[in-house]
Scaffold this active site. Structure first.
Site, PDB file in Angstrom:
ATOM      1  N   MET A  19       0.828  -1.222   0.000  1.00  0.00           N
ATOM      2  CA  MET A  19       0.000   0.000   0.000  1.00  0.00           C
ATOM      3  C   MET A  19       0.858   1.265   0.000  1.00  0.00           C
ATOM      4  O   MET A  19       0.609   2.196  -0.766  1.00  0.00           O
ATOM      5  CB  MET A  19      -0.937  -0.003   1.215  1.00  0.00           C
ATOM      6  CG  MET A  19      -2.053  -1.014   1.147  1.00  0.00           C
ATOM      7  SD  MET A  19      -3.238  -0.649  -0.155  1.00  0.00           S
ATOM      8  CE  MET A  19      -4.100   0.767   0.531  1.00  0.00           C
ATOM      9  N   ASN A 108      -5.323   0.778   8.369  1.00  0.00           N
ATOM     10  CA  ASN A 108      -6.681   0.446   8.813  1.00  0.00           C
ATOM     11  C   ASN A 108      -6.737   0.436  10.330  1.00  0.00           C
ATOM     12  O   ASN A 108      -6.937  -0.602  10.950  1.00  0.00           O
ATOM     13  CB  ASN A 108      -7.077  -0.942   8.284  1.00  0.00           C
ATOM     14  CG  ASN A 108      -7.795  -0.842   6.965  1.00  0.00           C
ATOM     15  OD1 ASN A 108      -8.351   0.193   6.614  1.00  0.00           O
ATOM     16  ND2 ASN A 108      -7.784  -1.940   6.223  1.00  0.00           N
ATOM     17  N   SER A 134      -9.297   3.455   0.795  1.00  0.00           N
ATOM     18  CA  SER A 134      -9.903   2.237   0.255  1.00  0.00           C
ATOM     19  C   SER A 134      -9.556   2.067  -1.209  1.00  0.00           C
ATOM     20  O   SER A 134      -9.363   3.033  -1.940  1.00  0.00           O
ATOM     21  CB  SER A 134     -11.425   2.277   0.394  1.00  0.00           C
ATOM     22  OG  SER A 134     -11.976   1.120  -0.211  1.00  0.00           O
ATOM     23  N   LYS A 188     -14.293   4.606   7.423  1.00  0.00           N
ATOM     24  CA  LYS A 188     -13.615   3.556   6.652  1.00  0.00           C
ATOM     25  C   LYS A 188     -13.977   2.180   7.219  1.00  0.00           C
ATOM     26  O   LYS A 188     -14.188   1.221   6.471  1.00  0.00           O
ATOM     27  CB  LYS A 188     -12.093   3.773   6.688  1.00  0.00           C
ATOM     28  CG  LYS A 188     -11.258   2.613   6.120  1.00  0.00           C
ATOM     29  CD  LYS A 188     -11.557   2.357   4.662  1.00  0.00           C
ATOM     30  CE  LYS A 188     -10.579   1.495   3.894  1.00  0.00           C
ATOM     31  NZ  LYS A 188     -10.173   0.222   4.400  1.00  0.00           N
ATOM     32  N   HIS A 191     -17.401   1.450   6.015  1.00  0.00           N
ATOM     33  CA  HIS A 191     -17.243   1.126   4.587  1.00  0.00           C
ATOM     34  C   HIS A 191     -16.859  -0.349   4.429  1.00  0.00           C
ATOM     35  O   HIS A 191     -17.446  -1.081   3.624  1.00  0.00           O
ATOM     36  CB  HIS A 191     -16.174   2.032   3.973  1.00  0.00           C
ATOM     37  CG  HIS A 191     -15.623   1.560   2.659  1.00  0.00           C
ATOM     38  ND1 HIS A 191     -14.743   0.498   2.562  1.00  0.00           N
ATOM     39  CD2 HIS A 191     -15.834   1.971   1.391  1.00  0.00           C
ATOM     40  CE1 HIS A 191     -14.444   0.294   1.290  1.00  0.00           C
ATOM     41  NE2 HIS A 191     -15.094   1.174   0.564  1.00  0.00           N
ATOM     42  N   ASN A 192     -15.888  -0.795   5.215  1.00  0.00           N
ATOM     43  CA  ASN A 192     -15.469  -2.199   5.115  1.00  0.00           C
ATOM     44  C   ASN A 192     -16.584  -3.138   5.559  1.00  0.00           C
ATOM     45  O   ASN A 192     -16.753  -4.217   4.989  1.00  0.00           O
ATOM     46  CB  ASN A 192     -14.223  -2.442   5.956  1.00  0.00           C
ATOM     47  CG  ASN A 192     -12.968  -1.918   5.290  1.00  0.00           C
ATOM     48  OD1 ASN A 192     -13.035  -0.994   4.482  1.00  0.00           O
ATOM     49  ND2 ASN A 192     -11.824  -2.473   5.627  1.00  0.00           N
ATOM     50  N   GLU A 195     -18.877  -3.461   2.792  1.00  0.00           N
ATOM     51  CA  GLU A 195     -18.212  -4.334   1.804  1.00  0.00           C
ATOM     52  C   GLU A 195     -18.446  -5.814   2.159  1.00  0.00           C
ATOM     53  O   GLU A 195     -18.743  -6.631   1.282  1.00  0.00           O
ATOM     54  CB  GLU A 195     -16.726  -3.974   1.822  1.00  0.00           C
ATOM     55  CG  GLU A 195     -15.827  -4.759   0.916  1.00  0.00           C
ATOM     56  CD  GLU A 195     -14.361  -4.331   1.165  1.00  0.00           C
ATOM     57  OE1 GLU A 195     -14.056  -3.128   1.151  1.00  0.00           O
ATOM     58  OE2 GLU A 195     -13.528  -5.226   1.376  1.00  0.00           O
ATOM     59  N   ARG A 451     -40.121  -7.957  30.782  1.00  0.00           N
ATOM     60  CA  ARG A 451     -39.062  -7.265  31.533  1.00  0.00           C
ATOM     61  C   ARG A 451     -39.649  -6.642  32.803  1.00  0.00           C
ATOM     62  O   ARG A 451     -39.030  -6.629  33.855  1.00  0.00           O
ATOM     63  CB  ARG A 451     -38.405  -6.191  30.661  1.00  0.00           C
ATOM     64  CG  ARG A 451     -37.631  -6.754  29.478  1.00  0.00           C
ATOM     65  CD  ARG A 451     -37.015  -5.645  28.629  1.00  0.00           C
ATOM     66  NE  ARG A 451     -35.925  -4.987  29.327  1.00  0.00           N
ATOM     67  CZ  ARG A 451     -35.918  -3.712  29.678  1.00  0.00           C
ATOM     68  NH1 ARG A 451     -36.958  -2.942  29.409  1.00  0.00           N
ATOM     69  NH2 ARG A 451     -34.888  -3.198  30.317  1.00  0.00           N
TER      70      ARG A 451
HETATM   71  P1  NBP Z   1       1.319  -4.404   6.066  1.00  0.00           P
HETATM   72  O1  NBP Z   1       0.080  -4.175   6.849  1.00  0.00           O
HETATM   73  O2  NBP Z   1       1.679  -5.773   5.669  1.00  0.00           O
HETATM   74  O3  NBP Z   1       2.542  -3.792   6.916  1.00  0.00           O
HETATM   75  C1  NBP Z   1       3.875  -3.917   6.471  1.00  0.00           C
HETATM   76  C2  NBP Z   1       4.640  -2.639   6.729  1.00  0.00           C
HETATM   77  O4  NBP Z   1       4.651  -2.323   8.126  1.00  0.00           O
HETATM   78  C3  NBP Z   1       6.101  -2.786   6.306  1.00  0.00           C
HETATM   79  O5  NBP Z   1       6.512  -1.571   5.753  1.00  0.00           O
HETATM   80  C4  NBP Z   1       6.790  -3.057   7.644  1.00  0.00           C
HETATM   81  O6  NBP Z   1       8.151  -2.708   7.653  1.00  0.00           O
HETATM   82  C5  NBP Z   1       6.013  -2.130   8.523  1.00  0.00           C
HETATM   83  N1  NBP Z   1       6.192  -2.360   9.974  1.00  0.00           N
HETATM   84  C6  NBP Z   1       5.775  -3.378  10.754  1.00  0.00           C
HETATM   85 BR1  NBP Z   1       4.903  -4.863  10.143  1.00  0.00          BR
HETATM   86  N2  NBP Z   1       6.100  -3.248  12.043  1.00  0.00           N
HETATM   87  C7  NBP Z   1       6.775  -2.089  12.096  1.00  0.00           C
HETATM   88  C8  NBP Z   1       7.367  -1.388  13.148  1.00  0.00           C
HETATM   89  N3  NBP Z   1       7.320  -1.829  14.417  1.00  0.00           N
HETATM   90  N4  NBP Z   1       8.003  -0.220  12.856  1.00  0.00           N
HETATM   91  C9  NBP Z   1       8.053   0.234  11.613  1.00  0.00           C
HETATM   92  N5  NBP Z   1       7.476  -0.372  10.550  1.00  0.00           N
HETATM   93  C10 NBP Z   1       6.839  -1.537  10.795  1.00  0.00           C
HETATM   94  O7  NBP Z   1       1.354  -3.451   4.770  1.00  0.00           O
HETATM   95  P2  NBP Z   1       0.188  -3.134   3.695  1.00  0.00           P
HETATM   96  O8  NBP Z   1      -0.583  -4.338   3.306  1.00  0.00           O
HETATM   97  O9  NBP Z   1       0.861  -2.310   2.656  1.00  0.00           O
HETATM   98  O10 NBP Z   1      -0.818  -2.201   4.511  1.00  0.00           O
HETATM   99  C11 NBP Z   1      -0.413  -0.989   5.113  1.00  0.00           C
HETATM  100  C12 NBP Z   1      -1.587  -0.432   5.906  1.00  0.00           C
HETATM  101  O11 NBP Z   1      -2.643  -0.140   4.981  1.00  0.00           O
HETATM  102  C13 NBP Z   1      -2.171  -1.417   6.926  1.00  0.00           C
HETATM  103  O12 NBP Z   1      -2.597  -0.708   8.076  1.00  0.00           O
HETATM  104  C14 NBP Z   1      -3.365  -2.013   6.210  1.00  0.00           C
HETATM  105  O13 NBP Z   1      -4.370  -2.464   7.084  1.00  0.00           O
HETATM  106  C15 NBP Z   1      -3.834  -0.814   5.396  1.00  0.00           C
HETATM  107  N6  NBP Z   1      -4.597  -1.149   4.190  1.00  0.00           N
HETATM  108  C16 NBP Z   1      -4.260  -2.199   3.414  1.00  0.00           C
HETATM  109  C17 NBP Z   1      -5.002  -2.494   2.267  1.00  0.00           C
HETATM  110  C18 NBP Z   1      -4.623  -3.636   1.372  1.00  0.00           C
HETATM  111  O14 NBP Z   1      -5.361  -3.872   0.392  1.00  0.00           O
HETATM  112  N7  NBP Z   1      -3.526  -4.317   1.636  1.00  0.00           N
HETATM  113  C19 NBP Z   1      -6.080  -1.695   1.910  1.00  0.00           C
HETATM  114  C20 NBP Z   1      -6.381  -0.603   2.708  1.00  0.00           C
HETATM  115  C21 NBP Z   1      -5.627  -0.336   3.844  1.00  0.00           C
HETATM  116  P3  NBP Z   1       9.262  -3.834   7.257  1.00  0.00           P
HETATM  117  O15 NBP Z   1       9.274  -3.852   5.776  1.00  0.00           O
HETATM  118  O16 NBP Z   1      10.513  -3.279   7.842  1.00  0.00           O
HETATM  119  O17 NBP Z   1       8.830  -5.120   7.868  1.00  0.00           O
END
Ligand code: NBP
Length: 481
Positions: A19, A108, A134, A188, A191-192, A195, A451
C-alpha cells in the site's frame, strides 16, 4: 530520482509494503516530491529500483533523515501494520517533528485508537490525521477513495494533495474531510463492514443460481456480467464475473471449485459490528456477513454436520429466467438495506462523537476508487441531497420504489431458498429487518411486559405519557413508576 537533498519533499511516506509503495508512486506521478522511508531499507531500495522513474523521490534511511527531507509544515504518511507498529512509528516521528507538523495514519486503524492518538499528539502541538484509504493496492496506485479525519487546519494543508491523488468521478475527487479525530477511520471501518455485507449478498446470489437453478459456473459468470450492465453495476459484481470465469491451470476446473470454502477476515467487519452493538444500531446485513464467514470457517463443526437432514419442502424453480430475475431483485433490495444500515451507523457514530459527518459526502467519495464503488451510490448521494436529515434510506423515494419493485421477488427468493435448504442469512435477515421497520406493531410490547414482570423495568403506554409498572407479585394493578 534524487537520493538526498534538503527539506524539499511535499509529502513523506513511511511503510513501503504494497500500500505504501503504491501511494508513494501515486504522489510522485502527480508531480509531488516524495520522501520515502521503511524500517528495513531493502523495501525503499526495491521501490526506487523498480519505480524510481515514476517521479521525484527522496531516499531516506533513518527517521531523522526522513523528517529532515520534508518541507514545513511537514506531512508524513504512515502506511504500516495497524496496532502497535503504528504507535511505534508515530512516536518516532513525533519525537523528530515540530509543532504544526502533520502525521497521517493511512492504515486500517481502529477509530478509538485514532481518537486517543489525536488527543495525545494535539497536546504536543502536532496534527494527527487518521485517514481511511480504500481501493486496495490498485486503488492506492491509480486513485483510491480517501477519508481523512483530523482538524480543519490540517485538512487545509493536506487536503489538496490527497484530493489530487484520489480517484475522480465526474470531475469530483473521491476525497473529503470527514470530521475531527477518529471520524475518517470510523467511516472507513463502516465502509469495510458494508463491503462484507455486499460480498455476502453476492455470494448468496451465486449459491442460489448454482444450487436452486443448477446453472454452471460459466453461465453464472454471464449472469453477473449481465447484471453489471444495470442498476447493480459495481466493482464487486464486475469482479465476481471475472473470478467465476477463471479456470484452475492444474485441473481445468473453475478456480472457485478448487478454493477452500472458508472465508477469512482481517477484523474491520467485526469492529463494525462491535461498534454497532455499542451504538445500538441494527446492522443486520453486516453482522450476518461476519457470522457467515465464521460459519464457513467452522470446519470441525461443518464436517460433523454434513449430511444432516434438510427437509424437502419446495421444488426447484421451473422458470430459470424468472427466478434469475427474482434473485437479481432480491440482491438489489438486500443491498439497499445493508447500505441503509451502514449509513445509520455512521449517523449514530457522528452524533455520539460530535463529528458532524455529512452522509452525502460519503456517498460521493465512495463512487470511485473504493471496493464498494457502484452506480447505486449516485442514488444515495441524490437521496441525501434531497433530504440531508433522512432518517433511513429505505423510505427515500428512489429506494422505496426500488423495494416496491423487488418485494415479491425478494420474498419468493427467501421462501424458495428456505424450502430448498439453501442458506441465505443476509437475504433473509435483510427482509426481516425491512418487515420489522415497516410493521405498525412489533412484539417488543410483549418483551417489555416480560421485563416488567421479572425485573420491574417498567413500560410506557400507548395512551398516556410516563413510565408504568404492574404489581405482578401483588394485586396486579398498575402504578406510575
Ligand atoms: P502491512 O500491513 O503488511 O505492513 C507492512 C509494513 O509495516 C512494512 O513496511 C513493515 O516494515 C512495517 N512495519 C511493521 Br509490520 N512493524 C513495524 C514497526 N514496528 N516499525 C516500523 N514499521 C513496521 O502493509 P500493507 O498491506 O501495505 O498495509 C499498510 C496499511 O494499509 C495497513 O494498516 C493495512 O491495514 C492498510 N490497508 C491495506 C489495504 C490492502 O489492500 N492491503 C487496503 C487498505 C488499507 P518492514 O518492511 O521493515 O517489515
Amino acid at each position: 530520482m534524487t537520493t538526498n537533498d534538503s527539506a524539499r519533499a511535499q509529502i513523506g511516506v513511511t511503510g513501503l509494503a504494497v500500500m505504501g509503495s503504491n501511494i508513494a508512486r501515486n504522489f510522485a506521478r502527480n508531480g509531488y516530491t516524495v520522501a520515502v522511508h521503511n524500517r528495513s531499507v531493502g523495501k525503499t531500495d526495491a521501490l526506487l529500483a523498480e519505480h524510481g522513474g515514476d517521479g521525484d523521490f527522496v531516499r531516506t534511511e533513518t527517521v531523522a533523515e526522513f523528517v529532515a527531507a520534508l518541507e514545513k509544515p511537514r506531512r508524513a504518511l504512515i502506511m504500516v501494520k495497524a496496532g502497535d507498529a503504528t504507535d511505534a512509528v508515530i512516536e518516532e516521528l513525533a519525537e523528530a517533528m515540530e509543532p504544526g507538523d502533520i502525521i497521517i495514519d493511512g492504515g486500517n486503524s481502529l477509530y478509538t485508537d485514532t481518537i486517543r492518538r489525536e488527543a495525545a499528539l494535539r497536546e504536543r502541538g502536532l496534527h494527527f490525521v487518521g485517514t481511511g484509504i480504500s481501493g486496495g493496492e490498485e486503488g492506492a496506485l491509480n486513485g483510491p477513495s480517501i477519508m481523512p479525519g483530523g482538524s480543519v487546519e490540517s485538512y487545509e494543508s493536506l487536503g489538496p494533495l490527497l484530493e489530487s491523488v484520489a480517484a475522480q468521478v465526474d470531475g469530483t475527487p473521491c476525497c473529503a474531510h470527514i470530521g475531527p479525530d477518529g471520524a475518517g477511520h470510523f467511516v472507513k471501518m463502516v465502509h469495510n463492514g458494508i463491503e462484507y455485507a455486499d460480498m455476502q449478498l453476492i455470494a448468496e446470489a451465486y449459491n442460489l443460481l448454482r444450487d436452486a437453478l443448477g446453472l454452471d459456473v460459466d453461465a453464472i459468470a454471464d449472469v453477473f456480467s449481465e447484471w453489471n450492465t444495470g442498476e447493480l453495476e459495481s466493482y464487486l459484481v464486475e469482479i465476481t464475473a471475472e473470478v467465476l470465469r477463471q479456470k484452475d491451470a492444474r485441473t481445468g476446473k473453475p478456480l472457485v471449485d478448487v478454493i477452500v470454502d472458508a472465508a477469512e477476515q482481517k477484523g474491520t467487519g467485526r469492529w463494525t459490528v462491535k461498534s454497532a452493538l455499542d451504538l445500538g444500531v441494527p446492522v443486520t446485513g453486516i453482522a450476518e456477513a461476519v457470522f457467515a464467514r465464521a460459519v464457513s470457517g467452522s470446519r470441525d463443526q461443518r464436517k460433523a454436520a454434513v449430511g444432516l437432514v434438510s427437509g424437502d419442502l419446495t421444488d426447484k424453480p421451473a422458470d430459470v429466467e424468472q427466478f434469475t430475475e427474482d434473485i437479481r431483485r432480491a440482491l438489489y433490495a438486500s443491498k439497499i438495506v445493508a447500505y441503509a444500515q451502514g449509513f445509520d451507523q455512521i449517523r449514530a457514530g457522528s452524533i455520539e462523537y460530535g463529528w458532524n459527518v455529512q452522509p452525502g459526502d460519503l456517498a460521493t467519495i465512495w463512487r470511485g476508487g473504493c471496493i464498494i464503488r457502484a452506480r447505486f451510490l449516485n442514488r444515495i448521494k441524490e437521496a441525501y441531497e434531497n433530504n440531508p436529515e433522512s432518517t433511513t434510506l429505505v423510505v427515500e423515494p428512489y429506494f422505496r420504489e426500488a423495494i416496491e419493485a423487488a418485494i415479491d421477488s425478494w420474498r419468493r427468493v427467501v421462501i424458495t431458498a428456505t424450502g430448498l435448504g439453501i442458506p441465505v442469512p443476509a437475504f433473509a435477515s435483510s427482509l426481516s429487518y425491512y418487515d420489522g421497520l415497516r410493521a405498525e406493531r412489533l412484539p417488543a410490547a410483549l418483551t417489555q411486559g416480560q421485563r416488567d414482570f421479572f425485573g420491574a423495568h417498567t413500560y410506557e403506554r400507548v395512551d398516556e405519557d410516563g413510565k408504568f409498572h404492574t404489581l405482578w407479585s401483588g394485586d396486579r394493578s398498575e402504578v406510575r413508576a
